[in-house]
Design an enzyme around this catalytic site. Structure first.
Site, short mmCIF file in Angstrom:
data_model
loop_
_atom_site.label_atom_id
_atom_site.label_comp_id
_atom_site.label_asym_id
_atom_site.label_seq_id
_atom_site.Cartn_x
_atom_site.Cartn_y
_atom_site.Cartn_z
N HIS A 54 -31.64 -51.15 -5.66
CA HIS A 54 -30.36 -51.48 -6.29
C HIS A 54 -29.28 -50.53 -5.75
O HIS A 54 -29.58 -49.47 -5.21
CB HIS A 54 -30.47 -51.33 -7.80
CG HIS A 54 -31.41 -52.31 -8.42
ND1 HIS A 54 -31.57 -52.41 -9.78
CD2 HIS A 54 -32.26 -53.23 -7.87
CE1 HIS A 54 -32.46 -53.34 -10.05
NE2 HIS A 54 -32.89 -53.85 -8.90
N GLU A 56 -27.31 -48.53 -7.28
CA GLU A 56 -27.36 -47.21 -7.90
C GLU A 56 -28.52 -46.37 -7.33
O GLU A 56 -28.34 -45.20 -7.02
CB GLU A 56 -27.53 -47.34 -9.43
CG GLU A 56 -26.38 -48.04 -10.12
CD GLU A 56 -26.55 -49.54 -10.23
OE1 GLU A 56 -25.84 -50.15 -11.04
OE2 GLU A 56 -27.40 -50.13 -9.51
N CYS A 84 -28.94 -51.40 -14.65
CA CYS A 84 -30.09 -51.93 -15.38
C CYS A 84 -30.97 -50.77 -15.85
O CYS A 84 -30.71 -49.61 -15.54
CB CYS A 84 -30.89 -52.87 -14.48
SG CYS A 84 -31.80 -52.01 -13.17
N CYS A 87 -32.26 -48.45 -13.08
CA CYS A 87 -31.26 -47.51 -12.56
C CYS A 87 -30.93 -46.43 -13.57
O CYS A 87 -30.74 -45.27 -13.20
CB CYS A 87 -30.01 -48.28 -12.14
SG CYS A 87 -30.35 -49.42 -10.77
#
Length: 165
Positions: A54, A56, A84, A87
């Site tokens: 992701h 992040e 999410c 993360c």
């Protein structure tokens, strides 16, 4: 650190890379410490066949590689979308205490609902958050412990080698 719109613009610019670079998804982030960007990332999940890639986590990985560390105390994360549970857990592990985000997970899921399922995995945000917060085996993921003296011995040996002193 107080909110700085310049860093949010950089996170959003990372997400915009998905419009031009095949394999990216439109989520980006930057990690900032002492007024400087120390890491940046875009979502490479499809490109790398890595569901943890992701924006992040990529920004955190970038910051840790640049600084040659695994902890980022005093750092702040700016993200184009609400992080999410994966993360958030990564931020907690490295010591990031503040995150600023542009869009909500619910909003992004609603916008991306028109994308065909094979191209965009959907998930129940509330269910993911609940599962991530439970001890292993107390949610929908089945878990069994199989204690191993050998595995424990390796932990002890590694710890002995790294005792400060």
């Amino acid at each position: 650190m107080t909110y700085d719109p310049r860093f949010m613009a950089q996170a959003i610019a990372q997400s915009a890379r998905a419009l031009e670079e095949p394999g990216l998804e439109p989520f980006g982030a930057v990690v900032v410490r002492e007024g400087q960007v120390i890491g940046q990332g875009a979502n490479h999940s499809r490109k790398h066949f890595d569901p943890t890639s992701h924006g992040e986590t990529e920004a955190i990985r970038d910051a840790c590689r640049r600084l040659q560390c695994t902890a980022l105390p005093g750092a702040t994360l700016y993200s184009s979308c609400e992080p999410c549970a994966l993360c958030v857990a990564t931020m907690a592990i490295v010591g990031i205490e503040t995150v600023y985000f542009a869009g909500s997970l619910e909003g992004s899921n609603a916008i991306l609902a028109v994308v065909p399922e094979p191209l965009r995995a959907r998930g129940d945000v509330a269910a993911l958050r609940a599962e991530a917060g439970r001890p292993i085996g107390q949610g929908v993921i089945r878990a069994e412990a199989h204690p191993s003296p050998e595995a424990e011995a390796i932990l002890h040996a590694w710890a002995r080698r790294h005792i400060a002193g």
